[in-house]
Write an enzyme that holds these catalytic residues in place. Sequence first.
Site, mmCIF file in Angstrom:
data_model
loop_
_atom_site.group_PDB
_atom_site.id
_atom_site.type_symbol
_atom_site.label_atom_id
_atom_site.label_comp_id
_atom_site.label_asym_id
_atom_site.label_seq_id
_atom_site.Cartn_x
_atom_site.Cartn_y
_atom_site.Cartn_z
ATOM 1 N N LYS A 126 0.158 36.558 54.246
ATOM 2 C CA LYS A 126 1.204 35.751 53.600
ATOM 3 C C LYS A 126 0.648 34.912 52.435
ATOM 4 O O LYS A 126 -0.571 34.821 52.247
ATOM 5 C CB LYS A 126 1.862 34.867 54.661
ATOM 6 C CG LYS A 126 2.585 35.683 55.745
ATOM 7 C CD LYS A 126 3.381 34.782 56.679
ATOM 8 C CE LYS A 126 4.119 35.609 57.724
ATOM 9 N NZ LYS A 126 4.998 34.772 58.574
ATOM 10 N N TYR B 65 13.425 39.989 56.278
ATOM 11 C CA TYR B 65 13.654 39.004 57.340
ATOM 12 C C TYR B 65 15.140 38.864 57.697
ATOM 13 O O TYR B 65 15.543 37.847 58.263
ATOM 14 C CB TYR B 65 13.075 37.651 56.926
ATOM 15 C CG TYR B 65 11.563 37.557 57.103
ATOM 16 C CD1 TYR B 65 10.979 37.671 58.358
ATOM 17 C CD2 TYR B 65 10.723 37.333 56.013
ATOM 18 C CE1 TYR B 65 9.606 37.585 58.531
ATOM 19 C CE2 TYR B 65 9.337 37.247 56.180
ATOM 20 C CZ TYR B 65 8.796 37.371 57.445
ATOM 21 O OH TYR B 65 7.437 37.277 57.622
ATOM 22 N N ASN C 65 2.131 30.635 58.434
ATOM 23 C CA ASN C 65 1.321 31.049 59.583
ATOM 24 C C ASN C 65 0.438 32.267 59.269
ATOM 25 O O ASN C 65 0.082 33.034 60.151
ATOM 26 C CB ASN C 65 2.188 31.248 60.832
ATOM 27 C CG ASN C 65 3.182 32.384 60.691
ATOM 28 O OD1 ASN C 65 3.337 32.941 59.614
ATOM 29 N ND2 ASN C 65 3.849 32.731 61.767
ATOM 30 N N HIS D 224 1.838 38.239 59.303
ATOM 31 C CA HIS D 224 2.962 38.796 60.063
ATOM 32 C C HIS D 224 2.504 40.103 60.670
ATOM 33 O O HIS D 224 1.751 40.850 60.036
ATOM 34 C CB HIS D 224 4.160 39.071 59.145
ATOM 35 C CG HIS D 224 5.197 39.945 59.793
ATOM 36 N ND1 HIS D 224 6.175 39.459 60.627
ATOM 37 C CD2 HIS D 224 5.364 41.300 59.774
ATOM 38 C CE1 HIS D 224 6.902 40.467 61.084
ATOM 39 N NE2 HIS D 224 6.433 41.600 60.573
ATOM 40 N N GLU E 87 9.625 48.556 59.369
ATOM 41 C CA GLU E 87 8.954 47.641 58.434
ATOM 42 C C GLU E 87 8.007 48.393 57.503
ATOM 43 O O GLU E 87 7.924 48.077 56.309
ATOM 44 C CB GLU E 87 8.205 46.558 59.227
ATOM 45 C CG GLU E 87 9.163 45.619 59.950
ATOM 46 C CD GLU E 87 8.480 44.545 60.798
ATOM 47 O OE1 GLU E 87 9.204 43.732 61.391
ATOM 48 O OE2 GLU E 87 7.236 44.519 60.859
HETATM 49 P P1 CMP Z 1 6.776 36.060 61.267
HETATM 50 O O1 CMP Z 1 6.000 36.684 62.369
HETATM 51 O O2 CMP Z 1 6.546 36.576 59.901
HETATM 52 O O3 CMP Z 1 8.344 36.204 61.606
HETATM 53 C C1 CMP Z 1 9.313 35.265 61.171
HETATM 54 C C2 CMP Z 1 8.719 34.097 60.467
HETATM 55 O O4 CMP Z 1 9.550 32.970 60.327
HETATM 56 C C3 CMP Z 1 7.554 33.587 61.278
HETATM 57 O O5 CMP Z 1 6.472 34.503 61.263
HETATM 58 C C4 CMP Z 1 7.304 32.248 60.611
HETATM 59 O O6 CMP Z 1 6.531 32.371 59.434
HETATM 60 C C5 CMP Z 1 8.715 31.829 60.162
HETATM 61 N N1 CMP Z 1 9.234 30.690 60.906
HETATM 62 C C6 CMP Z 1 9.475 29.480 60.390
HETATM 63 N N2 CMP Z 1 9.965 28.667 61.316
HETATM 64 C C7 CMP Z 1 10.055 29.375 62.466
HETATM 65 C C8 CMP Z 1 10.489 29.065 63.789
HETATM 66 N N3 CMP Z 1 10.956 27.861 64.122
HETATM 67 N N4 CMP Z 1 10.430 30.042 64.720
HETATM 68 C C9 CMP Z 1 9.976 31.283 64.396
HETATM 69 N N5 CMP Z 1 9.547 31.627 63.146
HETATM 70 C C10 CMP Z 1 9.586 30.673 62.193
#
Ligand code: CMP
Length: 140
Positions: free
Chosen positions: A11, A51, A114, A117, A128
């Site tokens: 990311k 998303y 984070n 992904h 995906e």
């Molecule tokens: P990812 O695994 O890419 O899938 C959805 C993304 O939404 C997640 O990682 C986070 O980067 C983002 N995100 C932000 N806030 C939340 C939340 N409260 N719960 C889950 N995903 C979140």
Amino acid sequence: MAVERTFSILKPDATARSLTGEINAVIEGAGLKIVAQKRIRMSQAQAEGFYGVHKERPFFKDLVKFMTSGPVVVQVLEGENAVAKYREIMGATNPYNAAPGTIRRRYASNIEANTVHGSDSLENAKTEIAFFFKDDEIVG
Ligand code: CMP
């Protein structure tokens, strides 16, 4: 166990800190082969589409903004049990809950930024991967 493919994104918070090489070393060290990889700038439409499953969630708008805020590296990873293995080495979505030694525990700042992904199922991995890669871009 079967050889699987999973989809990965490094990311914007990873590319901003030039962590591509370091994270790829963790991925390869876990026995996953990077069989496709490209650095892209995700468009708003791509981020919203990718998303789409989260579009009713309160964090959706901020998530799209974050994912389009800088370059990302999209990848296809291949190996035995690749979907579960990558999720194991990524760690929990929220880095505060991620196990020691995982990518998110080591590098992630918060639940949004984070760092990585990874697909949550083999079925989603296929969808995906197809979202970002043509078949001939994947070299196993
Ligand atoms: P990812 O695994 O890419 O899938 C959805 C993304 O939404 C997640 O990682 C986070 O980067 C983002 N995100 C932000 N806030 C939340 C939340 N409260 N719960 C889950 N995903 C979140």
